[in-house]
Motif scaffolding. Structure first.
Motif, PDB file in Angstrom:
ATOM      1  N   GLU A 213     -15.071  -4.393 -21.366  1.00 22.47           N
ATOM      2  CA  GLU A 213     -14.134  -5.512 -21.556  1.00 22.47           C
ATOM      3  C   GLU A 213     -12.878  -5.332 -20.703  1.00 22.47           C
ATOM      4  O   GLU A 213     -12.366  -6.285 -20.123  1.00 22.47           O
ATOM      5  N   ARG A 214     -12.381  -4.103 -20.602  1.00 23.30           N
ATOM      6  CA  ARG A 214     -11.191  -3.844 -19.788  1.00 23.30           C
ATOM      7  C   ARG A 214     -11.546  -3.722 -18.303  1.00 23.30           C
ATOM      8  O   ARG A 214     -10.657  -3.647 -17.458  1.00 23.30           O
ATOM      9  N   ASN A 215     -12.847  -3.656 -17.992  1.00 22.24           N
ATOM     10  CA  ASN A 215     -13.318  -3.548 -16.610  1.00 22.24           C
ATOM     11  C   ASN A 215     -12.745  -2.304 -15.925  1.00 22.24           C
ATOM     12  O   ASN A 215     -12.342  -2.327 -14.771  1.00 22.24           O
ATOM     13  N   GLU A 216     -12.745  -1.190 -16.668  1.00 20.85           N
ATOM     14  CA  GLU A 216     -12.169   0.060 -16.181  1.00 20.85           C
ATOM     15  C   GLU A 216     -13.239   1.140 -16.054  1.00 20.85           C
ATOM     16  O   GLU A 216     -14.080   1.304 -16.947  1.00 20.85           O
ATOM     17  N   ILE A 217     -13.168   1.887 -14.952  1.00 17.64           N
ATOM     18  CA  ILE A 217     -14.047   3.040 -14.721  1.00 17.64           C
ATOM     19  C   ILE A 217     -13.237   4.314 -14.936  1.00 17.64           C
ATOM     20  O   ILE A 217     -12.102   4.427 -14.463  1.00 17.64           O
ATOM     21  N   TYR A 218     -13.819   5.253 -15.656  1.00 16.16           N
ATOM     22  CA  TYR A 218     -13.195   6.544 -15.950  1.00 16.16           C
ATOM     23  C   TYR A 218     -13.996   7.632 -15.249  1.00 16.16           C
ATOM     24  O   TYR A 218     -15.210   7.751 -15.459  1.00 16.16           O
ATOM     25  N   LEU A 219     -13.318   8.425 -14.415  1.00 14.38           N
ATOM     26  CA  LEU A 219     -14.004   9.452 -13.650  1.00 14.38           C
ATOM     27  C   LEU A 219     -13.366  10.815 -13.911  1.00 14.38           C
ATOM     28  O   LEU A 219     -12.166  11.000 -13.700  1.00 14.38           O
TER      29      LEU A 219
ATOM     30  N   ALA B  99     -12.635  -1.708 -11.996  1.00 11.01           N
ATOM     31  CA  ALA B  99     -14.015  -1.714 -11.525  1.00 11.01           C
ATOM     32  C   ALA B  99     -14.265  -2.749 -10.435  1.00 11.01           C
ATOM     33  O   ALA B  99     -15.212  -2.616  -9.655  1.00 11.01           O
ATOM     34  N   THR B 100     -13.436  -3.769 -10.341  1.00  8.34           N
ATOM     35  CA  THR B 100     -13.630  -4.806  -9.329  1.00  8.34           C
ATOM     36  C   THR B 100     -12.959  -4.444  -8.013  1.00  8.34           C
ATOM     37  O   THR B 100     -13.570  -4.515  -6.943  1.00  8.34           O
ATOM     38  N   THR B 101     -11.707  -4.050  -8.079  1.00  5.02           N
ATOM     39  CA  THR B 101     -10.928  -3.797  -6.856  1.00  5.02           C
ATOM     40  C   THR B 101     -10.935  -2.337  -6.421  1.00  5.02           C
ATOM     41  O   THR B 101     -10.636  -2.032  -5.264  1.00  5.02           O
ATOM     42  N   GLY B 102     -11.238  -1.435  -7.362  1.00  5.30           N
ATOM     43  CA  GLY B 102     -11.150  -0.011  -7.061  1.00  5.30           C
ATOM     44  C   GLY B 102      -9.730   0.525  -7.137  1.00  5.30           C
ATOM     45  O   GLY B 102      -9.487   1.712  -6.861  1.00  5.30           O
ATOM     46  N   LYS B 103      -8.782  -0.325  -7.507  1.00  6.36           N
ATOM     47  CA  LYS B 103      -7.380   0.087  -7.575  1.00  6.36           C
ATOM     48  C   LYS B 103      -7.172   1.156  -8.639  1.00  6.36           C
ATOM     49  O   LYS B 103      -7.657   1.027  -9.759  1.00  6.36           O
ATOM     50  N   ARG B 104      -6.446   2.207  -8.269  1.00  6.69           N
ATOM     51  CA  ARG B 104      -6.110   3.272  -9.214  1.00  6.69           C
ATOM     52  C   ARG B 104      -5.157   2.730 -10.270  1.00  6.69           C
ATOM     53  O   ARG B 104      -4.111   2.166  -9.956  1.00  6.69           O
ATOM     54  N   LEU B 105      -5.502   2.902 -11.542  1.00  8.37           N
ATOM     55  CA  LEU B 105      -4.682   2.410 -12.634  1.00  8.37           C
ATOM     56  C   LEU B 105      -3.846   3.514 -13.265  1.00  8.37           C
ATOM     57  O   LEU B 105      -2.672   3.313 -13.569  1.00  8.37           O
ATOM     58  N   ARG B 106      -4.417   4.677 -13.455  1.00 11.40           N
ATOM     59  CA  ARG B 106      -3.688   5.788 -14.066  1.00 11.40           C
ATOM     60  C   ARG B 106      -4.513   7.060 -13.942  1.00 11.40           C
ATOM     61  O   ARG B 106      -5.711   7.022 -13.644  1.00 11.40           O
ATOM     62  N   ARG B 107      -3.841   8.168 -14.190  1.00  8.06           N
ATOM     63  CA  ARG B 107      -4.510   9.464 -14.239  1.00  8.06           C
ATOM     64  C   ARG B 107      -4.158  10.135 -15.559  1.00  8.06           C
ATOM     65  O   ARG B 107      -2.989  10.212 -15.924  1.00  8.06           O
ATOM     66  N   ILE B 108      -5.163  10.612 -16.269  1.00  9.71           N
ATOM     67  CA  ILE B 108      -4.960  11.236 -17.569  1.00  9.71           C
ATOM     68  C   ILE B 108      -5.164  12.736 -17.432  1.00  9.71           C
ATOM     69  O   ILE B 108      -6.214  13.189 -16.953  1.00  9.71           O
ATOM     70  N   ASP B 109      -4.152  13.504 -17.825  1.00  6.36           N
ATOM     71  CA  ASP B 109      -4.264  14.959 -17.849  1.00  6.36           C
ATOM     72  C   ASP B 109      -4.797  15.355 -19.217  1.00  6.36           C
ATOM     73  O   ASP B 109      -4.113  15.217 -20.234  1.00  6.36           O
TER      74      ASP B 109
ATOM     75  N   PHE C 127      -8.879  16.424 -15.340  1.00  6.45           N
ATOM     76  CA  PHE C 127      -8.251  15.105 -15.229  1.00  6.45           C
ATOM     77  C   PHE C 127      -9.285  13.985 -15.296  1.00  6.45           C
ATOM     78  O   PHE C 127     -10.455  14.177 -14.948  1.00  6.45           O
ATOM     79  N   VAL C 128      -8.811  12.814 -15.730  1.00  7.35           N
ATOM     80  CA  VAL C 128      -9.614  11.593 -15.680  1.00  7.35           C
ATOM     81  C   VAL C 128      -8.868  10.568 -14.846  1.00  7.35           C
ATOM     82  O   VAL C 128      -7.697  10.264 -15.117  1.00  7.35           O
ATOM     83  N   ILE C 129      -9.529  10.061 -13.810  1.00 10.75           N
ATOM     84  CA  ILE C 129      -8.978   8.999 -12.966  1.00 10.75           C
ATOM     85  C   ILE C 129      -9.515   7.673 -13.476  1.00 10.75           C
ATOM     86  O   ILE C 129     -10.731   7.513 -13.638  1.00 10.75           O
ATOM     87  N   VAL C 130      -8.619   6.713 -13.727  1.00  5.96           N
ATOM     88  CA  VAL C 130      -9.028   5.402 -14.223  1.00  5.96           C
ATOM     89  C   VAL C 130      -8.789   4.373 -13.127  1.00  5.96           C
ATOM     90  O   VAL C 130      -7.692   4.314 -12.549  1.00  5.96           O
ATOM     91  N   ALA C 131      -9.818   3.582 -12.826  1.00  9.06           N
ATOM     92  CA  ALA C 131      -9.717   2.595 -11.749  1.00  9.06           C
ATOM     93  C   ALA C 131     -10.256   1.253 -12.202  1.00  9.06           C
ATOM     94  O   ALA C 131     -11.131   1.180 -13.082  1.00  9.06           O
TER      95      ALA C 131
END
Length: 410
Positions: free
Chosen positions: A315-321, A343-353, A337-341
């Protein structure tokens, strides 16, 4: 919360019975002899209570109904001959353990779309680690955890329970599909409604199983294409390949994210390129791929890593890597770490430590998603707010090697 007695082995049950009996006898001796009066006062109240419980009065509770916060943590025990699956949920920003399902070697664990059962494809041997092999499927009620079906199948399972998508339940919960590796590539078809094995469906040298509606599934082939297989109830198939979507030098992690209900496939490479597709009975629609790391980050050796390195919130259209700085060919090592982007644009949204070395991640699909993380080294499951990154809870002593997380798809 369900008591764990219903999932203990007979040996453990006998041990608990002996322990309770011993405690009861000890308590009686203490109350019967004045010489032990001082000792009696020193006995903790909770111990005295346990010591006087009658085994006949113990009850087996049900777990709450399976919901979107339910998840399963598979512990293969470093490739032990037996395994455990921990039944948990992350409701109310807490972690709860509802029970344990025992399994065979490297099981494949699958949650049904309705949440009514969890399926486990098992393998055991009659001499523990050798002898006659036995492959079978057990469906467990998601509340009692008791078996509701036990289906014998031929000895075909590809024993790679650490690769999640080598077995799958169909989108309508009618069938289970199981990868065969030897003596030839194939997919075993199990009819879950009739509780019987149907046949092995021949397929070319392709792997992973991604079910879609109307008795279709896709597989990943060595040439970089996907194979679409349509099958009927007797296991007769029609097959066709998609276009090649990645090159031979673009190595894919072997645990992609896939949603049965949405047909969304998210598949990272060792370097962090994200391939995506929308799969349906009509075919495969390949979406735009993107690089999740900048050239500078790649020079700093940022790359994905872990056993289960990718998740998605639909629903949020977010990928967690799951990612970290790492040397080449260490893509199975844990990450912090988890990188959140997007899913449509590939834009970096946040990084979780995560502040812990993590091997596997998953995300619940509700409006307040929980990021679930498992650490083999610490034998611990952690939960985080998937948006803020705040750690919510943790639970240790989760088996020997908690390694694969199975979440509810809808």
């Amino acid at each position: 919360m369900i008591t764990l007695y219903n999932q203990l082995t007979k040996g453990q049950q006998r041990f608990n019975a002996r322990l309770a009996s011993s405690l009861a006898i000890a308590a009686l001796l203490v109350t019967a002899q004045p010489a032990f009066a001082e000792a009696e006062k020193a006995v903790p109240k909770q111990l005295a209570t346990v010591g006087t419980v009658k085994i006949d009065n113990l009850t087996i509770n049900k777990a709450p109904p399976s919901d979107i916060k339910r998840f399963y943590v598979v512990d293969p025990g470093h490739f032990n001959m037996t395994s455990q699956t921990f039944v948990m949920d992350a409701n109310n920003n807490k972690l709860q353990l509802h029970g344990i399902i025992d399994g065979g070697k490297l099981p494949h664990v699958m949650a049904s779309s309705t949440g009514k059962f969890v399926g486990v494809a098992n393998t055991t041997y009659d001499r523990i680690a050798s002898g006659k092999r036995d492959d079978y499927v057990v469906l467990h009620d998601s509340q009692t955890l008791e078996p509701v079906a036990d289906i014998n199948i031929p000895e075909i399972r590809f024993l790679t329970g650490l690769i999640e998508r080598l077995a799958a339940v169909s989108t309508d919960d009618k069938h289970m599909l199981i990868q065969q590796f030897s003596p030839s590539s194939g997919v075993g078809l199990v009819d879950l409604e009739k509780k019987k094995f149907v046949k092995v469906m021949d397929v070319p040298d392709c792997y992973h199983i991604f079910p879609t509606a109307k008795q279709n599934f896709f597989m990943h082939c060595r040439d970089g294409s996907l194979l679409q297989v349509a099958y009927d109830d007797q296991g007769n198939t029609k097959q066709k390949n998609t276009k090649v979507f990645h090159t031979e030098k673009e190595y894919l992690h072997n645990n992609p994210y896939y949603s049965n209900s949405a047909g969304r496939l998210v598949w990272p490479t060792y370097e962090g390129k994200i391939f995506q597709a929308k799969l349906s009975e009509s075919g495969a629609e390949f979406l735009n791929s993107f690089e999740i790391f900048s050239d500078k980050e790649k020079k700093e050796k940022w790359a994905p890593g872990g056993w289960q390195p990718v998740a998605m919130h639909k629903e949020r259209n977010e990928i967690y890597l799951l990612a970290d700085k790492r040397a080449k060919w260490t893509h199975k090592n844990p990450s912090r770490f988890v990188i959140v982007a997007d899913a449509t644009t590939g834009k970096r949204l946040r990084r979780i430590d995560l502040k812990h070395e993590i091997d596997s991640i998953a995300v619940t699909q509700d409006k307040t998603p929980t990021l679930i993380a498992a650490s083999i080294e610490h034998q611990t499951v952690f939960t985080f707010d998937a948006v803020s990154g705040k750690q919510l809870a943790s639970m240790d002593e989760i088996g020997h090697a908690p390694q694969i997380i199975v979440t509810m798809d809808k």
